[in-house]
Design a protein around this motif. Structure first.
Motif, mmCIF file in Angstrom:
data_model
loop_
_atom_site.group_PDB
_atom_site.id
_atom_site.type_symbol
_atom_site.label_atom_id
_atom_site.label_comp_id
_atom_site.label_asym_id
_atom_site.label_seq_id
_atom_site.Cartn_x
_atom_site.Cartn_y
_atom_site.Cartn_z
ATOM 1 N N ALA A 186 0.650 -1.301 -0.057
ATOM 2 C CA ALA A 186 0.132 -0.019 -0.083
ATOM 3 C C ALA A 186 1.034 1.214 -0.148
ATOM 4 O O ALA A 186 2.030 1.383 0.471
ATOM 5 N N ARG A 187 0.445 2.367 -0.713
ATOM 6 C CA ARG A 187 0.793 3.770 -0.528
ATOM 7 C C ARG A 187 0.678 3.975 0.830
ATOM 8 O O ARG A 187 -0.322 3.653 1.679
ATOM 9 N N TYR A 188 1.601 4.956 1.554
ATOM 10 C CA TYR A 188 1.745 5.064 2.909
ATOM 11 C C TYR A 188 2.342 6.662 3.072
ATOM 12 O O TYR A 188 2.809 7.233 2.422
ATOM 13 N N GLU A 189 2.219 7.001 4.369
ATOM 14 C CA GLU A 189 2.643 8.330 4.636
ATOM 15 C C GLU A 189 3.957 8.419 4.799
ATOM 16 O O GLU A 189 4.704 9.533 5.057
ATOM 17 N N TYR B 129 -6.117 -10.397 -15.171
ATOM 18 C CA TYR B 129 -6.814 -10.155 -13.981
ATOM 19 C C TYR B 129 -8.176 -10.194 -14.152
ATOM 20 O O TYR B 129 -8.815 -11.128 -13.454
ATOM 21 N N ARG B 130 -8.564 -9.777 -15.404
ATOM 22 C CA ARG B 130 -10.256 -9.990 -15.497
ATOM 23 C C ARG B 130 -10.656 -11.282 -16.225
ATOM 24 O O ARG B 130 -11.527 -11.795 -15.913
ATOM 25 N N GLU B 131 -9.550 -12.266 -16.672
ATOM 26 C CA GLU B 131 -9.937 -13.510 -17.163
ATOM 27 C C GLU B 131 -9.959 -14.388 -15.925
ATOM 28 O O GLU B 131 -10.785 -15.225 -15.732
ATOM 29 N N ARG B 132 -9.267 -13.998 -14.976
ATOM 30 C CA ARG B 132 -9.182 -14.752 -13.677
ATOM 31 C C ARG B 132 -10.446 -14.572 -12.642
ATOM 32 O O ARG B 132 -11.043 -15.457 -11.995
ATOM 33 N N PHE B 133 -10.724 -13.055 -12.538
ATOM 34 C CA PHE B 133 -11.494 -12.821 -11.454
ATOM 35 C C PHE B 133 -12.823 -12.128 -12.299
ATOM 36 O O PHE B 133 -14.072 -11.537 -11.397
ATOM 37 N N GLY B 134 -13.054 -12.133 -13.379
ATOM 38 C CA GLY B 134 -14.232 -11.596 -14.243
ATOM 39 C C GLY B 134 -14.220 -10.465 -15.080
ATOM 40 O O GLY B 134 -13.316 -9.682 -14.468
ATOM 41 N N PRO B 135 -15.124 -10.379 -16.050
ATOM 42 C CA PRO B 135 -14.745 -9.128 -16.606
ATOM 43 C C PRO B 135 -15.180 -7.829 -15.952
ATOM 44 O O PRO B 135 -14.659 -6.456 -16.346
ATOM 45 N N GLY B 136 -15.929 -7.933 -14.851
ATOM 46 C CA GLY B 136 -16.353 -6.778 -14.278
ATOM 47 C C GLY B 136 -15.454 -6.297 -13.082
ATOM 48 O O GLY B 136 -15.683 -5.470 -12.297
ATOM 49 N N SER B 137 -14.391 -7.278 -12.772
ATOM 50 C CA SER B 137 -13.499 -6.871 -11.702
ATOM 51 C C SER B 137 -12.661 -5.646 -11.924
ATOM 52 O O SER B 137 -12.362 -5.394 -13.185
ATOM 53 N N SER B 138 -12.215 -5.096 -11.006
ATOM 54 C CA SER B 138 -11.663 -3.617 -11.186
ATOM 55 C C SER B 138 -10.443 -3.560 -10.323
ATOM 56 O O SER B 138 -10.418 -3.095 -8.954
ATOM 57 N N PRO B 139 -9.334 -3.629 -10.606
ATOM 58 C CA PRO B 139 -7.999 -3.847 -9.644
ATOM 59 C C PRO B 139 -7.569 -2.243 -9.363
ATOM 60 O O PRO B 139 -7.996 -1.378 -10.234
ATOM 61 N N SER B 140 -6.999 -1.966 -8.137
ATOM 62 C CA SER B 140 -6.902 -0.815 -7.833
ATOM 63 C C SER B 140 -5.235 -0.903 -7.734
ATOM 64 O O SER B 140 -4.517 -1.632 -7.934
ATOM 65 N N VAL B 141 -4.552 0.405 -7.521
ATOM 66 C CA VAL B 141 -3.295 0.432 -7.388
ATOM 67 C C VAL B 141 -2.676 -0.449 -6.238
ATOM 68 O O VAL B 141 -1.448 -0.812 -6.548
ATOM 69 N N ASP B 142 -3.228 -0.587 -5.492
ATOM 70 C CA ASP B 142 -2.824 -1.574 -4.300
ATOM 71 C C ASP B 142 -3.006 -3.037 -4.791
ATOM 72 O O ASP B 142 -1.884 -3.985 -4.348
ATOM 73 N N ALA B 143 -3.895 -3.281 -5.631
ATOM 74 C CA ALA B 143 -4.036 -4.570 -6.157
ATOM 75 C C ALA B 143 -2.639 -5.021 -7.070
ATOM 76 O O ALA B 143 -2.072 -6.051 -7.056
ATOM 77 N N GLN B 144 -2.532 -3.953 -7.859
ATOM 78 C CA GLN B 144 -1.487 -3.999 -8.825
ATOM 79 C C GLN B 144 -0.144 -4.228 -7.917
ATOM 80 O O GLN B 144 0.744 -4.912 -8.213
ATOM 81 N N ALA B 145 -0.093 -3.490 -6.868
ATOM 82 C CA ALA B 145 1.217 -3.600 -5.990
ATOM 83 C C ALA B 145 1.357 -4.985 -5.586
ATOM 84 O O ALA B 145 2.404 -5.304 -5.227
ATOM 85 N N SER B 146 0.153 -5.570 -5.077
ATOM 86 C CA SER B 146 0.217 -6.751 -4.332
ATOM 87 C C SER B 146 0.598 -7.621 -5.108
ATOM 88 O O SER B 146 1.283 -8.791 -4.901
ATOM 89 N N TYR B 147 0.085 -7.696 -6.609
ATOM 90 C CA TYR B 147 0.755 -8.605 -7.755
ATOM 91 C C TYR B 147 2.100 -8.300 -7.923
ATOM 92 O O TYR B 147 2.714 -9.137 -7.887
ATOM 93 N N THR B 148 2.826 -7.131 -7.801
ATOM 94 C CA THR B 148 4.147 -7.063 -7.907
ATOM 95 C C THR B 148 4.944 -7.630 -6.722
ATOM 96 O O THR B 148 5.864 -7.879 -6.805
#
Length: 414
Positions: A127-130, A294-313
């Motif tokens: 996560a982004r943080y302070e 991501y959308r193939e795995r969790f469905g076309p309506g799924s919407s990743p956040s920047v923190d989801a992308q960072a979790s993947y990374t």
């Protein structure tokens, strides 16, 4: 529930692990703890972060050239600090997981940090943080303050206004962000019109909006979290509808993301400005591949956040480091990690061994009616992490982007 999931012991009410029984016996099983609140005050963001981590983990496990498999232990603390502590303790003690990925809020990270440090384990924090922290036991993959708070504040001062109304949740993220804003305003002749904080989870926000309407600041800087933030955006939009001539300023945020725009609503969420290393609209090959998977795995309506992308990374960084080190030993993984660099969905990324934070490319964008972001500004180069903002005074005096010369030449590999 994710495919291939089984229940763990009942004392973890929402704890599960992903089935890996189809993995060849010859591959070493390395337990990895996943600490994400998929329910509670910020459950929508937590769900997407868990999905990003699982996607990255599954990709690592699909590598045919490795002799290990990452076996995830997943706990949902529901945003409760005690829940984070208990889950982390069980992962470390009972399941011998030396690598943990997760935590969205700084309160959660600080709750588990003493346990992780005492166990000589490693927490991969997406996560982004302070900022104002650097632990040998944490890899900070989310943006440091000079990679999101400072660029957004500089953009605000240069292009929008210098009179700021700051509203946030009553905890460390707001306190530290507001302190940085005060310092930057003081150095540039700006003005803090007001600072207000609300308890975490508070959704009674109409009095705050009324004060903003009365004070008419040049801009609103929002550090509310979860349901409090969603309620604020809706109430702010309602005030605009009541008085179209009020000319209420845009809301600036370092945490607003695409899945939250869906929750807030198209009209209430549109027209506001965010700073982040990643947006779904980023047009690169790596990001298009990530979104497709991501959308193939969790469905076309799924919407990743920047923190989801960072979790993947986080998972790719961990997998690559274990592979390079030939071991999951924490010290060996750290050494391998410091030598690595590659192109993540957000762009080139590597870890600074001086502070365990990642280099990143800050970007500023405006939300639109489609629930996406239109890019307004992008750093021309990777920005070295500065969690303690030791370069802030120099950057302000030079009126330049907050950056520092790269510590080393970056060789980005696939």
């Amino acid at each position: 529930m994710h495919k291939g999931v089984k229940q763990l012991p009942a004392r973890w009410a929402a704890a599960v692990f992903v089935e890996t029984s189809n993995v060849p016996v010859s591959r070493e099983r390395i337990p990895v703890g996943l600490l994400y609140s998929g329910t509670g005050l910020y459950g929508a963001v937590g769900q997407e972060m868990l999905r990003g981590a699982l996607l990255g983990l599954e990709e690592v496990n699909a590598w045919v050239s490795t002799d290990f498999v990452l076996e995830p232990l997943i706990a949902d603390p529901s945003g409760r600090l005690r829940g984070y502590y208990e889950a982390c303790d069980a992962m470390l003690r009972q399941h011998r997981a030396m690598h943990l990925v997760g935590c969205y809020t700084s309160a959660a990270r600080r709750q588990v940090l003493p346990l992780v440090e005492a166990a000589d384990a490693l927490l991969w924090h997406p996560a982004r943080y302070e900022g104002f922290e650097s632990s040998e036991s944490v890899i900070y993959v989310g943006a440091a303050p000079n990679q999101h708070v400072v660029p957004l504040a500089r953009y605000m001062l240069q292009h929008i206004a210098s009179s700021v109304y700051c509203i946030g949740s009553h905890y460390i993220w707001t306190w530290e962000t507001a302190r940085v804003l005060r310092e930057m305003l003081g150095a540039t002749g700006g003005h803090m019109a007001a600072e207000r904080t609300l308890p975490l989870g508070e959704t009674s926000v109409e009095h705050v909006v009324e004060e903003i309407v009365r004070l008419r600041p040049g801009v609103v800087f929002n550090t509310l979290v979860g349901q409090s933030s969603y309620a604020f955006f809706r109430a702010y939009h309602a005030a605009r509808l009541r008085d179209p001539h009020a000319s209420l300023p845009p809301i600036l945020s370092c945490s607003l993301c695409e899945p939250e725009l869906q929750i807030i609503g198209a009209e209430a969420g549109a027209g506001h400005i965010a700073c982040s290393p990643w947006f779904q609209s980023l047009d690169t090959l790596e990001n298009r591949v990530f979104l497709g998977r991501y959308r193939e795995r969790f469905g076309p309506g799924s919407s990743p956040s920047v923190d989801a992308q960072a979790s993947y990374t986080c998972m790719l960084l961990l997998g690559r480091a274990i592979k390079a080190a030939g071991s999951a030993d924490v010290a060996a993984v750290r050494r391998a990690l410091y030598r690595d660099s590659f192109r993540a969905p957000q762009g080139a990324i590597c870890v600074d061994p001086d502070n365990n934070h990642t280099y990143a490319t800050p970007r500023i964008a405006r939300s639109n009616l489609a629930g996406q972001f239109d890019l307004l500004w992008e750093s021309p180069a990777l920005v070295r992490p500065d969690p303690y903002l030791v370069w802030l005074d120099q950057a302000l005096s030079e009126h330049s982007e907050v950056s520092a010369p790269p510590r080393r030449h970056l060789r980005i590999v696939s």
